[in-house]
Design a protein around this motif. Sequence first.
Motif, mmCIF file in Angstrom:
data_model
loop_
_atom_site.group_PDB
_atom_site.id
_atom_site.type_symbol
_atom_site.label_atom_id
_atom_site.label_comp_id
_atom_site.label_asym_id
_atom_site.label_seq_id
_atom_site.Cartn_x
_atom_site.Cartn_y
_atom_site.Cartn_z
ATOM 1 N N GLU A 102 0.854 -1.189 0.000
ATOM 2 C CA GLU A 102 0.000 0.000 0.000
ATOM 3 C C GLU A 102 0.886 1.233 0.000
ATOM 4 O O GLU A 102 1.810 1.337 0.812
ATOM 5 C CB GLU A 102 -0.919 0.021 1.217
ATOM 6 C CG GLU A 102 -1.937 -1.117 1.261
ATOM 7 C CD GLU A 102 -2.794 -1.069 2.505
ATOM 8 O OE1 GLU A 102 -2.482 -0.260 3.413
ATOM 9 O OE2 GLU A 102 -3.766 -1.835 2.586
ATOM 10 N N GLY A 103 0.628 2.151 -0.928
ATOM 11 C CA GLY A 103 1.449 3.349 -1.016
ATOM 12 C C GLY A 103 2.812 3.046 -1.584
ATOM 13 O O GLY A 103 3.046 1.981 -2.175
ATOM 14 N N PRO A 104 3.779 3.963 -1.441
ATOM 15 C CA PRO A 104 5.119 3.751 -1.991
ATOM 16 C C PRO A 104 5.834 2.592 -1.296
ATOM 17 O O PRO A 104 5.785 2.464 -0.070
ATOM 18 C CB PRO A 104 5.835 5.071 -1.704
ATOM 19 C CG PRO A 104 4.760 6.050 -1.383
ATOM 20 C CD PRO A 104 3.636 5.276 -0.800
ATOM 21 N N ASP A 125 7.067 6.377 -11.757
ATOM 22 C CA ASP A 125 6.272 5.232 -11.331
ATOM 23 C C ASP A 125 7.157 4.176 -10.678
ATOM 24 O O ASP A 125 6.714 3.464 -9.777
ATOM 25 C CB ASP A 125 5.532 4.627 -12.533
ATOM 26 C CG ASP A 125 4.496 5.578 -13.100
ATOM 27 O OD1 ASP A 125 3.541 5.907 -12.373
ATOM 28 O OD2 ASP A 125 4.652 5.999 -14.259
ATOM 29 N N SER A 126 8.406 4.101 -11.133
ATOM 30 C CA SER A 126 9.339 3.128 -10.563
ATOM 31 C C SER A 126 10.767 3.607 -10.762
ATOM 32 O O SER A 126 11.084 4.240 -11.775
ATOM 33 C CB SER A 126 9.163 1.756 -11.220
ATOM 34 O OG SER A 126 10.114 0.832 -10.739
ATOM 35 N N LYS A 173 6.079 3.680 -6.889
ATOM 36 C CA LYS A 173 5.263 4.750 -6.322
ATOM 37 C C LYS A 173 3.945 4.219 -5.774
ATOM 38 O O LYS A 173 3.416 4.734 -4.784
ATOM 39 C CB LYS A 173 4.999 5.828 -7.387
ATOM 40 C CG LYS A 173 4.256 7.041 -6.865
ATOM 41 C CD LYS A 173 4.301 8.203 -7.847
ATOM 42 C CE LYS A 173 3.566 7.909 -9.131
ATOM 43 N NZ LYS A 173 3.495 9.102 -10.014
ATOM 44 N N SER A 174 3.434 3.159 -6.390
ATOM 45 C CA SER A 174 2.160 2.570 -5.966
ATOM 46 C C SER A 174 2.327 1.085 -5.701
ATOM 47 O O SER A 174 2.474 0.288 -6.635
ATOM 48 C CB SER A 174 1.084 2.786 -7.042
ATOM 49 O OG SER A 174 -0.068 2.018 -6.757
ATOM 50 N N GLU A 176 -0.027 -0.731 -4.680
ATOM 51 C CA GLU A 176 -1.253 -1.360 -5.172
ATOM 52 C C GLU A 176 -1.104 -1.778 -6.639
ATOM 53 O O GLU A 176 -1.557 -2.861 -7.044
ATOM 54 C CB GLU A 176 -2.436 -0.395 -5.018
ATOM 55 C CG GLU A 176 -2.824 -0.107 -3.570
ATOM 56 C CD GLU A 176 -2.043 1.060 -2.949
ATOM 57 O OE1 GLU A 176 -2.413 1.518 -1.872
ATOM 58 O OE2 GLU A 176 -1.045 1.500 -3.581
ATOM 59 N N THR A 177 -0.466 -0.923 -7.448
ATOM 60 C CA THR A 177 -0.240 -1.254 -8.857
ATOM 61 C C THR A 177 0.685 -2.456 -8.992
ATOM 62 O O THR A 177 0.434 -3.367 -9.804
ATOM 63 C CB THR A 177 0.357 -0.041 -9.597
ATOM 64 O OG1 THR A 177 -0.567 1.043 -9.548
ATOM 65 C CG2 THR A 177 0.655 -0.383 -11.043
#
Length: 336
Positions: A102-104, A125-126, A173-174, A176-177
């Motif tokens: 969750e989150g970064p 994003d990464s 960064k995410s 979740e992704t």
Amino acid sequence: MKIIVPMAGRGSRLRPHTLTVPKPLIPIAGKPIVHRLVEDIAKVLDGSIEEIAFIIHESFGKAVEADLIAIAEKLGARGNIYYQNEALGTAHAILCAKESMEGPVVVAYADTLFRADFSLDKTADSVIWVKQVADPSAFGVVQLNDKNEIVDFVEKPTQFVSDLAIIGIYYFKSGETLRSELEYLLDNNLTKGGEYQLTDALENMKQKGMRFVPGKVEEWMDCGNKNVTVDTNNRMLQFLQEDQINLVAPSVQLENSTIIPPCYIGEQVVIKNSTVGPNVSLGTGTTVENATISNSLVQTHAQIRNAQLDNAMVGNHAIYDGKHTQISIGDYSVLE
């Protein structure tokens, strides 16, 4: 920020030292590999760490779990333990900690150490940590465009495409992704060689237009086998000396002996009629008598007598008395 550390492998190339403890808990200059790893990541992140999630094999035991939780707490973070009991690949290992995504998040494999001085681009994003290497054919590498963005991942290239090797540390960064992409691989049984690979998830993310950038490190130190682990210990001692960090505990008992820096000398170490250093780590409670030791890593409560050691690695509670030099003996071994 959260850090996820996959470390379920025992480290067979570092046996016998990993027969009793997992490789990430082997000390380098007095601290476990994984402790130094998360410390160095924290410096690059330049922010607080909320949680460190360790992915281990359940057989490691409660004592190892307690050690890992303590490492997280020393950094002001919450520690969590997850299990990977089947070796099903890097993507599967990371997904074992899906509750923490969750989150970064930073994903870091616990068999490498690094030195870096770069600012993390948290707008990407990464970020993928990389190191320029002389022989890229032995590594997975990234290819960059003129905007310093990653446009391709190439595993062990047979022709030159890049000399920037992936060292096994990633920022997302995410979380979740990342979790969604890893779940997609497992849900659709997308494997290579019977394993689910993180690089496949990265490729899917890139194809969706996500922005990847490199984080270039200055030093990349391996802990794969005995020789490179001893070398990593040597280099870390030199870095710590340059940082003017005191590496000799005040409780060390020195009798007719010399310490040649850089050396890490732990608490309650006794050194008699000996020369220790350069590039030596002696763990807590170790006794050295009538010996010359250089370029070596000795763990805790060992006894070394009448020895001339170089490029040696000695386990916890081991006893050594002899004339061998480049030894590698595990915990509780006795050579007299």
